[in-house]
Scaffold this active site. Structure first.
Site, PDB file in Angstrom:
ATOM      1  N   ASP A  55      -2.635 -17.259  -5.730  1.00 40.02           N
ATOM      2  CA  ASP A  55      -1.737 -18.319  -6.218  1.00 40.02           C
ATOM      3  C   ASP A  55      -0.862 -19.008  -5.158  1.00 40.02           C
ATOM      4  O   ASP A  55      -0.227 -18.329  -4.352  1.00 40.02           O
ATOM      5  CB  ASP A  55      -0.713 -17.750  -7.209  1.00 40.02           C
ATOM      6  CG  ASP A  55      -1.303 -16.829  -8.233  1.00 40.02           C
ATOM      7  OD1 ASP A  55      -2.521 -16.660  -8.261  1.00 40.02           O
ATOM      8  OD2 ASP A  55      -0.511 -16.270  -9.010  1.00 40.02           O
ATOM      9  N   TRP A  79      -7.684  -8.704  -2.429  1.00 42.02           N
ATOM     10  CA  TRP A  79      -6.345  -8.681  -3.016  1.00 42.02           C
ATOM     11  C   TRP A  79      -5.657  -7.356  -2.692  1.00 42.02           C
ATOM     12  O   TRP A  79      -6.280  -6.292  -2.755  1.00 42.02           O
ATOM     13  CB  TRP A  79      -6.457  -8.865  -4.539  1.00 42.02           C
ATOM     14  CG  TRP A  79      -5.127  -9.038  -5.207  1.00 42.02           C
ATOM     15  CD1 TRP A  79      -4.479 -10.212  -5.421  1.00 42.02           C
ATOM     16  CD2 TRP A  79      -4.293  -8.002  -5.752  1.00 42.02           C
ATOM     17  NE1 TRP A  79      -3.279  -9.978  -6.051  1.00 42.02           N
ATOM     18  CE2 TRP A  79      -3.138  -8.629  -6.274  1.00 42.02           C
ATOM     19  CE3 TRP A  79      -4.387  -6.615  -5.838  1.00 42.02           C
ATOM     20  CZ2 TRP A  79      -2.103  -7.914  -6.876  1.00 42.02           C
ATOM     21  CZ3 TRP A  79      -3.364  -5.903  -6.440  1.00 42.02           C
ATOM     22  CH2 TRP A  79      -2.241  -6.553  -6.956  1.00 42.02           C
ATOM     23  N   PHE A 111       5.132 -10.794  -5.911  1.00 44.22           N
ATOM     24  CA  PHE A 111       4.218 -11.591  -6.730  1.00 44.22           C
ATOM     25  C   PHE A 111       4.707 -13.041  -6.811  1.00 44.22           C
ATOM     26  O   PHE A 111       5.719 -13.418  -6.225  1.00 44.22           O
ATOM     27  CB  PHE A 111       4.091 -10.974  -8.128  1.00 44.22           C
ATOM     28  CG  PHE A 111       3.022  -9.895  -8.220  1.00 44.22           C
ATOM     29  CD1 PHE A 111       2.540  -9.239  -7.090  1.00 44.22           C
ATOM     30  CD2 PHE A 111       2.482  -9.533  -9.453  1.00 44.22           C
ATOM     31  CE1 PHE A 111       1.550  -8.257  -7.183  1.00 44.22           C
ATOM     32  CE2 PHE A 111       1.498  -8.556  -9.557  1.00 44.22           C
ATOM     33  CZ  PHE A 111       1.021  -7.916  -8.426  1.00 44.22           C
ATOM     34  N   ARG A 176       6.409 -11.702 -15.432  1.00 47.23           N
ATOM     35  CA  ARG A 176       6.261 -12.221 -14.067  1.00 47.23           C
ATOM     36  C   ARG A 176       6.192 -13.747 -13.946  1.00 47.23           C
ATOM     37  O   ARG A 176       6.168 -14.469 -14.911  1.00 47.23           O
ATOM     38  CB  ARG A 176       5.017 -11.627 -13.425  1.00 47.23           C
ATOM     39  CG  ARG A 176       3.696 -11.893 -14.134  1.00 47.23           C
ATOM     40  CD  ARG A 176       2.564 -11.277 -13.316  1.00 47.23           C
ATOM     41  NE  ARG A 176       1.275 -11.426 -13.951  1.00 47.23           N
ATOM     42  CZ  ARG A 176       0.746 -10.526 -14.782  1.00 47.23           C
ATOM     43  NH1 ARG A 176       1.393  -9.422 -15.088  1.00 47.23           N
ATOM     44  NH2 ARG A 176      -0.450 -10.749 -15.304  1.00 47.23           N
ATOM     45  N   ASP A 177       6.129 -14.152 -12.672  1.00 47.30           N
ATOM     46  CA  ASP A 177       5.881 -15.531 -12.243  1.00 47.30           C
ATOM     47  C   ASP A 177       6.992 -16.499 -12.662  1.00 47.30           C
ATOM     48  O   ASP A 177       6.736 -17.521 -13.338  1.00 47.30           O
ATOM     49  CB  ASP A 177       4.514 -16.016 -12.780  1.00 47.30           C
ATOM     50  CG  ASP A 177       3.379 -15.070 -12.402  1.00 47.30           C
ATOM     51  OD1 ASP A 177       3.539 -14.331 -11.412  1.00 47.30           O
ATOM     52  OD2 ASP A 177       2.355 -15.060 -13.098  1.00 47.30           O
ATOM     53  N   GLU A 230       0.016 -16.253 -17.566  1.00 46.77           N
ATOM     54  CA  GLU A 230       0.594 -16.104 -16.230  1.00 46.77           C
ATOM     55  C   GLU A 230       1.031 -17.471 -15.705  1.00 46.77           C
ATOM     56  O   GLU A 230       0.591 -18.513 -16.204  1.00 46.77           O
ATOM     57  CB  GLU A 230      -0.445 -15.547 -15.251  1.00 46.77           C
ATOM     58  CG  GLU A 230      -1.136 -14.297 -15.712  1.00 46.77           C
ATOM     59  CD  GLU A 230      -2.169 -13.792 -14.722  1.00 46.77           C
ATOM     60  OE1 GLU A 230      -2.091 -12.610 -14.380  1.00 46.77           O
ATOM     61  OE2 GLU A 230      -3.058 -14.551 -14.301  1.00 46.77           O
ATOM     62  N   TRP A 320     -10.599 -15.547 -10.962  1.00 45.44           N
ATOM     63  CA  TRP A 320     -10.520 -14.087 -10.849  1.00 45.44           C
ATOM     64  C   TRP A 320     -11.867 -13.418 -11.087  1.00 45.44           C
ATOM     65  O   TRP A 320     -12.074 -12.285 -10.677  1.00 45.44           O
ATOM     66  CB  TRP A 320      -9.464 -13.530 -11.818  1.00 45.44           C
ATOM     67  CG  TRP A 320      -8.077 -13.660 -11.276  1.00 45.44           C
ATOM     68  CD1 TRP A 320      -7.062 -14.408 -11.800  1.00 45.44           C
ATOM     69  CD2 TRP A 320      -7.535 -13.033 -10.103  1.00 45.44           C
ATOM     70  NE1 TRP A 320      -5.932 -14.287 -11.016  1.00 45.44           N
ATOM     71  CE2 TRP A 320      -6.202 -13.453  -9.975  1.00 45.44           C
ATOM     72  CE3 TRP A 320      -8.068 -12.171  -9.130  1.00 45.44           C
ATOM     73  CZ2 TRP A 320      -5.372 -13.032  -8.930  1.00 45.44           C
ATOM     74  CZ3 TRP A 320      -7.242 -11.750  -8.087  1.00 45.44           C
ATOM     75  CH2 TRP A 320      -5.923 -12.180  -8.000  1.00 45.44           C
TER      76      TRP A 320
HETATM   77  C1  FRU Z   1      -2.141 -14.924 -11.170  1.00 40.68           C
HETATM   78  C2  FRU Z   1      -1.464 -13.614 -10.833  1.00 40.68           C
HETATM   79  C3  FRU Z   1       0.018 -13.706 -11.125  1.00 40.68           C
HETATM   80  C4  FRU Z   1       0.593 -12.674 -10.221  1.00 40.68           C
HETATM   81  C5  FRU Z   1      -0.286 -12.776  -9.012  1.00 40.68           C
HETATM   82  C6  FRU Z   1      -0.529 -11.480  -8.306  1.00 40.68           C
HETATM   83  O1  FRU Z   1      -3.259 -15.200 -10.421  1.00 40.68           O
HETATM   84  O2  FRU Z   1      -2.059 -12.576 -11.556  1.00 40.68           O
HETATM   85  O3  FRU Z   1       0.343 -13.524 -12.476  1.00 40.68           O
HETATM   86  O4  FRU Z   1       1.939 -12.898  -9.921  1.00 40.68           O
HETATM   87  O5  FRU Z   1      -1.519 -13.304  -9.459  1.00 40.68           O
HETATM   88  O6  FRU Z   1      -1.168 -11.683  -7.096  1.00 40.68           O
END
Ligand code: FRU
Length: 520
Positions: A55, A79, A111, A176-177, A230, A320
């Protein structure tokens, strides 16, 4: 149409994936020996020099530089060890990689999140009249995700973590995010963050970026089958064809089951009063930001000056489903081209539009064009020469009752990616079934379609082609399809095809695109 012409068309179109070799060109003896890094590393999209990215995060304009951070593994091309890499650009096209901004520490991963310029120094992080840049990110550890802040008073070159972190802890494992912005009418910061597994976003407000109060929730809604929500993004845009009307757009990533399979980004159009988001989409159907396989975790730049007024987005050009299998080394992952967002009132409701940011026009190099011409003329124009790997095509076509037609990119004797329109379904598509000979994942070689409403018997296709990607902006950006491709080095042709009656060309512009000098 005279017989000879019809025959020529059939031959030209029959060649696309078959034995017609005239447009398959050689690019030098060692072209196929090039390492993948050179073969596929984008010429004008952002990619890291080495290692893994996902991201984009922390997009902020500081008055001089556009900042782009990414989810980054400093140690490898898979990752892991999530940190924020950092790049800056003056023009959204050339990127300079800087040292990692925020490193994973004590087992806490950094993240995705956002960044703002705290012009009023509400946070108190500023010094000597310097407004701080403040990053708001998710701290990820086993079973816990919290929101945290870090700040910089040297234009993002070095970052300090706030000693009062985390600033928001709901004791949740999938929270998150955070996306933060200044809400002028209520004169406070607003955060939208996702409660991923519950398919909700939560809204909070803060006077100082440090203390947060919950305002409201939105969701579940929209796409069925989403495993999670997300990377929310919330922003206001004018409706281009409705003077004085503005609406709010809430974009959200879903981790799987998107229109092209795998991860995808949906959006809602609504009202936001500083406290609550209300979806005003009358038909309650799912709206997709992009119908391709490779558009995820979109973010928009904060702090673009009012005089400019644009909302510019970028996304991770990946999925993904197969992100860890992409055939590149020593880098893995890239972002889409920067896109200018808009809203348009259509027959079906208010819809998002995306067009390439105008900054990309500096890349345009050689230009060929047709006006009021035939599809045969288009074939002649495109098949006449070796094309570089980076091309822009802008086409206004008249349908004439045509069935299925389009452009072939990276065309060779047996391979090519088709970008076209199919009247049977009223779809535009990117068909990468025969993109090349690399095997990536079972679902990779596929056709990705998007519905399109034809008006006045015309269609507009705008295509950006880089070394390993195709972005289609159809119908002046009402529909986009973004797909990665990994063509063979030798397949450098362009062409057109049609089954049934070919369309006529109202206008066709083709540019070769320059490779932007990297500043790194
Ligand atoms: C989306 C995600 C986010 C997270 C990040 C982790 O692609 O899953 O929700 O913060 O990637 O790398």
């Amino acid at each position: 149409m005279p017989r000879l012409r019809a025959w020529f068309l059939i031959t030209a179109f029959a060649c696309v994936y078959s034995s017609c070799s005239s447009s398959s060109v050689s690019v030098g003896a060692n072209a196929q020996e090039q390492p993948n890094a050179a073969l596929y590393r984008p010429a004008f999209h952002f990619s890291p020099e080495k290692n893994w990215i996902n991201d984009p995060a922390g997009l902020v304009f500081d008055g001089s530089d556009y900042h782009l951070f990414n989810q980054y593994n400093p140690y490898g091309d898979q990752w892991g060890h999530m940190s924020w890499s950092h790049s800056v650009s003056k023009d959204l096209v050339s990127w300079q990689e800087l040292p990692v901004a925020l490193m994973e520490a004590n087992g806490i991963g950094i993240f995705t999140g956002s960044a703002v310029l705290d012009a009023g120094n509400t946070s108190g992080f500023g010094r000597n009249g310097i407004s701080p840049l403040v990053a708001i990110y998710t701290g990820n550890s086993a079973g816990l995700q919290t929101q945290n802040v870090a700040y910089s008073i040297d234009r993002g070159r070095t970052w300090s973590r706030y000693e009062g972190n985390p600033v928001l802890d709901l004791h949740e494992s999938d929270f998150r995010d955070p996306m933060v912005f200044w809400h002028e009418p209520t004169k406070r910061w607003v955060m939208v963050a996702s409660l991923a597994l519950k398919h909700k976003v939560l809204f909070f407000s803060s006077p100082d970026l440090k203390t947060w109060t919950k305002l409201s929730e939105f969701g579940p809604a929209g796409a069925n089958g989403a495993p999670n929500w997300e990377c929310p993004n919330l922003f206001q845009l004018p409706v281009a064809n409705q003077a004085g009307q503005e609406k709010w757009v809430l974009e959200l990533g879903i981790g799987d089951n998107g229109p092209a399979g795998g991860s995808a980004t949906q959006y809602f159009v609504g009202e936001f009063d500083g406290t609550k988001f209300v979806d005003v989409n009358p038909l309650n159907q799912t709206l997709w930001v992009d119908y391709g396989s490779d558009f995820y975790a979109a973010q928009t730049w904060s702090n673009i000056p009012k005089a400019d007024g644009r909302r510019i987005a970028i996304a991770w050009m990946d999925n993904w489903k197969y992100a860890d299998k992409l055939p590149t080394s020593p880098w893995r992952g890239q972002t889409t081209a920067p896109r200018t967002l808009g809203l348009l009132q259509t027959r079906d409701g208010i819809r998002l539009t995306q067009i390439p940011a105008k900054e990309l026009e500096v890349l345009r190099d050689e230009h060929v064009q047709l006006r009021n011409a035939t599809w045969v003329d288009a074939e002649a124009l495109l098949s006449r020469r070796d094309w570089p790997e980076t091309i822009e095509i802008d086409a206004d076509l008249e349908l004439n009752g045509s069935q299925d037609f389009g452009f072939v990119l990276r065309k060779g004797a047996s391979f090519g990616t088709r970008v076209g329109y199919d009247a049977t379904w009223s779809d535009v598509y990117v068909d990468r079934t025969h993109f090349g000979d690399v095997i990536i994942a079972p679902t990779f070689a596929a056709k990705h379609e998007a519905p399109i409403a034809i008006q006045n018997g015309r269609i507009h296709l705008h295509i950006l082609l880089d070394r390993s990607s195709v972005e289609l902006f159809a119908d002046n950006g009402l529909v986009t399809i973004t797909d990665l491709i990994y063509p063979r080095a030798v397949d450098r042709g362009l062409g057109v095809y049609a089954t049934g009656k070919p369309p006529s060309v109202i206008a066709l512009d083709v540019w070769t695109l320059k490779r932007r000098a990297r500043q790194d």
